[in-house]
Scaffold this active site. Structure first.
Site, PDB file in Angstrom:
ATOM      1  N   SER A  23      -0.992   8.846 -11.158  1.00 61.77           N
ATOM      2  CA  SER A  23      -1.261   8.089  -9.801  1.00 61.77           C
ATOM      3  C   SER A  23      -2.582   7.238  -9.996  1.00 61.77           C
ATOM      4  CB  SER A  23      -0.962   8.660  -8.716  1.00 61.77           C
ATOM      5  OG  SER A  23      -1.800   9.975  -8.344  1.00 61.77           O
ATOM      6  N   ASN A 111      -1.233  18.634  -1.882  1.00 62.47           N
ATOM      7  CA  ASN A 111      -0.212  17.981  -0.863  1.00 62.47           C
ATOM      8  C   ASN A 111      -0.654  17.903   0.559  1.00 62.47           C
ATOM      9  OD1 ASN A 111       1.527  18.515  -3.051  1.00 62.47           O
ATOM     10  ND2 ASN A 111       2.700  20.299  -2.200  1.00 62.47           N
ATOM     11  N   THR A 156      14.892 -27.146  20.474  1.00 66.66           N
ATOM     12  CA  THR A 156      15.991 -25.993  20.277  1.00 66.66           C
ATOM     13  C   THR A 156      16.994 -26.692  19.307  1.00 66.66           C
ATOM     14  OG1 THR A 156      17.499 -26.588  22.078  1.00 66.66           O
ATOM     15  CG2 THR A 156      15.636 -25.062  22.514  1.00 66.66           C
ATOM     16  N   HIS A 157      17.205 -25.825  18.506  1.00 69.20           N
ATOM     17  CA  HIS A 157      18.099 -26.431  17.330  1.00 69.20           C
ATOM     18  C   HIS A 157      17.620 -27.452  16.733  1.00 69.20           C
ATOM     19  CE1 HIS A 157      21.535 -23.979  19.174  1.00 69.20           C
ATOM     20  NE2 HIS A 157      21.004 -24.592  20.489  1.00 69.20           N
ATOM     21  N   SER A 278      -1.477 -32.182  -5.870  1.00 71.31           N
ATOM     22  CA  SER A 278      -0.339 -32.175  -6.820  1.00 71.31           C
ATOM     23  C   SER A 278      -0.863 -32.501  -8.372  1.00 71.31           C
ATOM     24  CB  SER A 278       0.723 -33.228  -6.459  1.00 71.31           C
ATOM     25  OG  SER A 278       1.336 -33.684  -7.538  1.00 71.31           O
ATOM     26  N   LYS A 284      -0.680 -36.418  -2.677  1.00 71.48           N
ATOM     27  CA  LYS A 284      -0.328 -35.336  -1.895  1.00 71.48           C
ATOM     28  C   LYS A 284      -1.146 -34.507  -1.162  1.00 71.48           C
ATOM     29  CE  LYS A 284       3.414 -33.754  -1.802  1.00 71.48           C
ATOM     30  NZ  LYS A 284       4.161 -33.060  -2.965  1.00 71.48           N
ATOM     31  N   ASN A 286      -0.829 -30.964   0.491  1.00 72.07           N
ATOM     32  CA  ASN A 286       0.341 -29.706   0.546  1.00 72.07           C
ATOM     33  C   ASN A 286      -0.311 -28.606   1.465  1.00 72.07           C
ATOM     34  OD1 ASN A 286       1.989 -31.246  -1.285  1.00 72.07           O
ATOM     35  ND2 ASN A 286       1.278 -29.977  -2.930  1.00 72.07           N
ATOM     36  N   GLU A 291       2.845 -22.104   3.262  1.00 76.40           N
ATOM     37  CA  GLU A 291       4.202 -21.764   2.354  1.00 76.40           C
ATOM     38  C   GLU A 291       4.022 -20.444   1.896  1.00 76.40           C
ATOM     39  OE1 GLU A 291       4.594 -25.308  -0.249  1.00 76.40           O
ATOM     40  OE2 GLU A 291       3.892 -26.493   1.432  1.00 76.40           O
ATOM     41  N   TYR A 318       6.775  18.652  -0.259  1.00 74.83           N
ATOM     42  CA  TYR A 318       6.296  17.731  -1.155  1.00 74.83           C
ATOM     43  C   TYR A 318       7.296  17.465  -2.474  1.00 74.83           C
ATOM     44  CZ  TYR A 318       3.491  14.708  -4.294  1.00 74.83           C
ATOM     45  OH  TYR A 318       2.882  13.692  -4.880  1.00 74.83           O
ATOM     46  N   GLN A 323       4.522  10.531  -4.096  1.00 71.03           N
ATOM     47  CA  GLN A 323       3.378   9.927  -4.857  1.00 71.03           C
ATOM     48  C   GLN A 323       3.692   8.168  -4.783  1.00 71.03           C
ATOM     49  OE1 GLN A 323       1.485  11.497  -8.486  1.00 71.03           O
ATOM     50  NE2 GLN A 323       2.501  10.148  -9.423  1.00 71.03           N
ATOM     51  N   LYS A 326       2.210   5.569  -2.056  1.00 68.48           N
ATOM     52  CA  LYS A 326       0.914   4.570  -1.912  1.00 68.48           C
ATOM     53  C   LYS A 326       1.047   3.227  -2.216  1.00 68.48           C
ATOM     54  CE  LYS A 326      -0.765   8.309  -3.827  1.00 68.48           C
ATOM     55  NZ  LYS A 326      -1.431   8.970  -4.771  1.00 68.48           N
TER      56      LYS A 326
HETATM   57  N1  ARG Z   1      -0.796  12.938  -6.960  1.00 74.14           N
HETATM   58  C1  ARG Z   1      -0.044  13.123  -6.093  1.00 74.14           C
HETATM   59  C2  ARG Z   1       0.338  11.913  -4.781  1.00 74.14           C
HETATM   60  O1  ARG Z   1      -0.017  11.278  -5.233  1.00 74.14           O
HETATM   61  C3  ARG Z   1      -0.451  14.397  -5.071  1.00 74.14           C
HETATM   62  C4  ARG Z   1      -0.157  15.292  -5.866  1.00 74.14           C
HETATM   63  C5  ARG Z   1       0.809  16.339  -5.419  1.00 74.14           C
HETATM   64  N2  ARG Z   1       1.361  17.153  -6.667  1.00 74.14           N
HETATM   65  C6  ARG Z   1       2.060  18.273  -6.934  1.00 74.14           C
HETATM   66  N3  ARG Z   1       2.327  18.694  -7.983  1.00 74.14           N
HETATM   67  N4  ARG Z   1       2.195  18.861  -5.838  1.00 74.14           N
HETATM   68  O2  ARG Z   1       1.170  12.209  -4.250  1.00 74.14           O
END
Ligand code: ARG
Length: 498
Positions: A23, A111, A156-157, A278, A284, A286, A291, A318, A323, A326
């Site tokens: 990670s 964890n 409206t509409h 454009s 143009k 834009n 958008e 956990y 992981q 994130k």
């Molecule tokens: N890298 C993990 C995470 O981003 C945290 C590690 C937890 N890993 C474990 N073997 N207990 O969530």
């Protein structure tokens, strides 16, 4: 360096699996948070008599060196590391030896470590997003203040509905964004809690004091239950869902402004710095930033769906699935924040064309409701009688391509006899008042309506709310800065005296 966490295993990951498993990329965002969390944890362990002062000084010195390298842009973490936690612990051990460096992870698991890092990061992002949101509210209110008399069509509409003002429209979005900022701050209250000291899932026999790390890191409380603290991610889902609601409001506003930027409407024009052109059509201009705000809302919904799907089937405790949380979380925060920044710029620099808005009202049948309501109030017709009468007048006006303002008392009387079977006497001045866009607006005084007095009241109220929200936000911001500054000072102290 061989892996820190694989003593149990006879073999390393092969390269492909290491790449698959790591990670480190998404962890870069929590690099300094990880250092801060570790510093707080180790200071607490020292205060609890678990890490001697000299060892703590060395550990903190090594962590600060890694931080300095990071800030100089010299840190290189490859996929041979499972995560930033392994990298930092490994670097500390490399630097001060395993007898001292080996103490940094006492009474902690990755964890609770990763989740403390994430909460530290998300709380900052939430504060920044809320700050940006309040800037947008301020810009909307500022533009509204300039446009309380700018009459415009309300739809409206997609059809002409009633006469409104641009200020009234802008306040409607200021209100939505005020609710969004309240939502974000409530969410903040559930994010800014300390999970550290929960161990891998069931606590630790090391004498940790979770209140100390809570204070050191500026958390408002604990995530008390150690299973909940290490495996719960509802706070992350809530963050994404608050962003998703926010961006749905942003996307709707973008849609209005997009339509109104068209040549057909011409109500508003984006500043050049927020428009594109454009490659082939030189005429143009834009409104592509709008958008993209609309388009990127899909990404935020995607992040929310990804998070919900990711966590729904994970047992308590956990699992490595977590992981992955994130990745959508960071994307969702980034997209929300940049969309808000761009929208704030668009609103602040938008050219408003009151004459174009006014043009659309000219001769429109939009005043029909006022005509009905005028007859209810002044000519003693029941609402449905008046409605029927005006519907007949509208049909006739459409056929003859006339405006309702062309009506004379004799027309009303003639149609009343036909439609309602009775005569009707209405003052010519009243007809004129009800069918003129400006004066018909002045007749509509209900609370929350676009009447300038109502909008003036709203603007005053919102200015107060905005001030209060800014104070609340600053208090949170200050509390975090104070805690982090105190942690800094403590670390410096221990490094010198260690
Ligand atoms: N890298 C993990 C995470 O981003 C945290 C590690 C937890 N890993 C474990 N073997 N207990 O969530």
């Amino acid at each position: 360096m061989s892996s820190l966490f694989r003593s149990r295993l006879a073999k390393e990951f092969d390269d492909r699996t290491a790449q698959f498993h790591t990670s480190v990329v998404e962890d870069l965002r929590i690099f300094e948070d990880d250092i801060n969390g570790t510093e707080a944890h180790d200071i607490m362990l020292h205060e609890q008599g678990i890490i001697p002062q000299e060892a703590l000084g060395k550990i903190l010195g090594a962590l600060e060196e890694i931080r300095a390298e990071w800030r100089r842009g010299e840190v290189e973490i490859g996929t041979e590391y499972e995560d930033v936690h392994e990298y930092i612990e490994g670097r500390v051990i490399e630097s001060v030896g395993i007898e001292v460096g080996g103490m940094i992870h006492t009474g902690r698991s990755r964890n609770d470590q990763v989740v403390v890092d994430m909460r530290l990061r998300v709380r900052e992002e939430l504060l920044a997003i809320t700050g940006q949101l309040l800037e947008l509210v301020s810009a909307l209110l500022g533009r509204a203040g300039e446009n309380t008399e700018t009459t415009m069509m309300l739809y409206t509409h997609g059809q002409h509905a009633q006469v409104g003002t641009f200020a009234h429209y802008l306040v409607s979005y200021a209100d939505a964004f005020i609710r969004d900022s309240e939502r974000l701050m409530e969410c903040y209250g559930r994010v800014n809690l300390n999970p550290l000291g929960s161990g891998p899932v069931g606590g630790t026999s090391i004498g940790v004091d979770r209140q100390i790390t809570k204070e050191l890191l500026g958390f408002d409380g604990l995530v008390e239950n150690s299973i909940d603290a290490t495996s719960g991610r509802d706070w992350a889902v809530e963050t994404a869902s608050s962003c998703a609601i926010l961006i749905s409001n942003l996307s709707r506003a973008a849609t209005d402004l997009l339509e109104w930027s068209s040549v057909e409407f011409g109500y508003v024009e984006l500043a050049d710095e927020y428009a594109s052109s454009s490659s082939i059509m030189p005429q143009k201009k834009n409104p592509s930033t709008l958008e993209l705000i609309r388009g990127k809302s899909a990404e935020v919904y995607g992040c929310l769906t990804e998070l919900l799907t990711m966590v729904k089937g994970v047992n308590s405790g956990y699992y490595q699935d977590l992981q992955q949380t994130k990745i959508p979380l960071w994307r969702c925060l980034d997209t929300t924040r940049t969309s808000l920044e761009v929208m704030t710029g668009i609103v602040s620099t938008l050219a408003v064309r009151p004459e174009k808005m006014r043009e659309r009202l000219e001769g429109s049948l939009v005043v029909a409701v006022e005509l009905v309501e005028m007859m209810v109030m002044e000519a003693e017709l029941s609402f449905r009688e008046a409605y029927r009468l005006v519907a007949a007048l509208v049909r006739d006006a459409v056929e003859k391509r006339k405006a309702l303002s062309d009506l004379r008392p004799a027309d009303l009387d003639k149609f009343a006899r036909e439609v309602l079977g009775k005569p009707l006497e209405v003052d010519e001045a009243l007809i004129r008042e009800a069918t003129d866009p400006e004066s018909c607006l002045m007749r509509r005084k209900s609370e929350g309506s676009p009447h300038p007095v109502q909008v003036g009241k709203m603007l005053e109220g919102r200015a107060r709310v905005l001030d209060e929200l800014r104070v609340r936000l600053k208090a949170k911001d200050d509390a975090v800065s104070r805690a982090m500054e105190n942690l800094r000072l403590k670390v410096e102290d221990y490094v010198v005296s260690g």
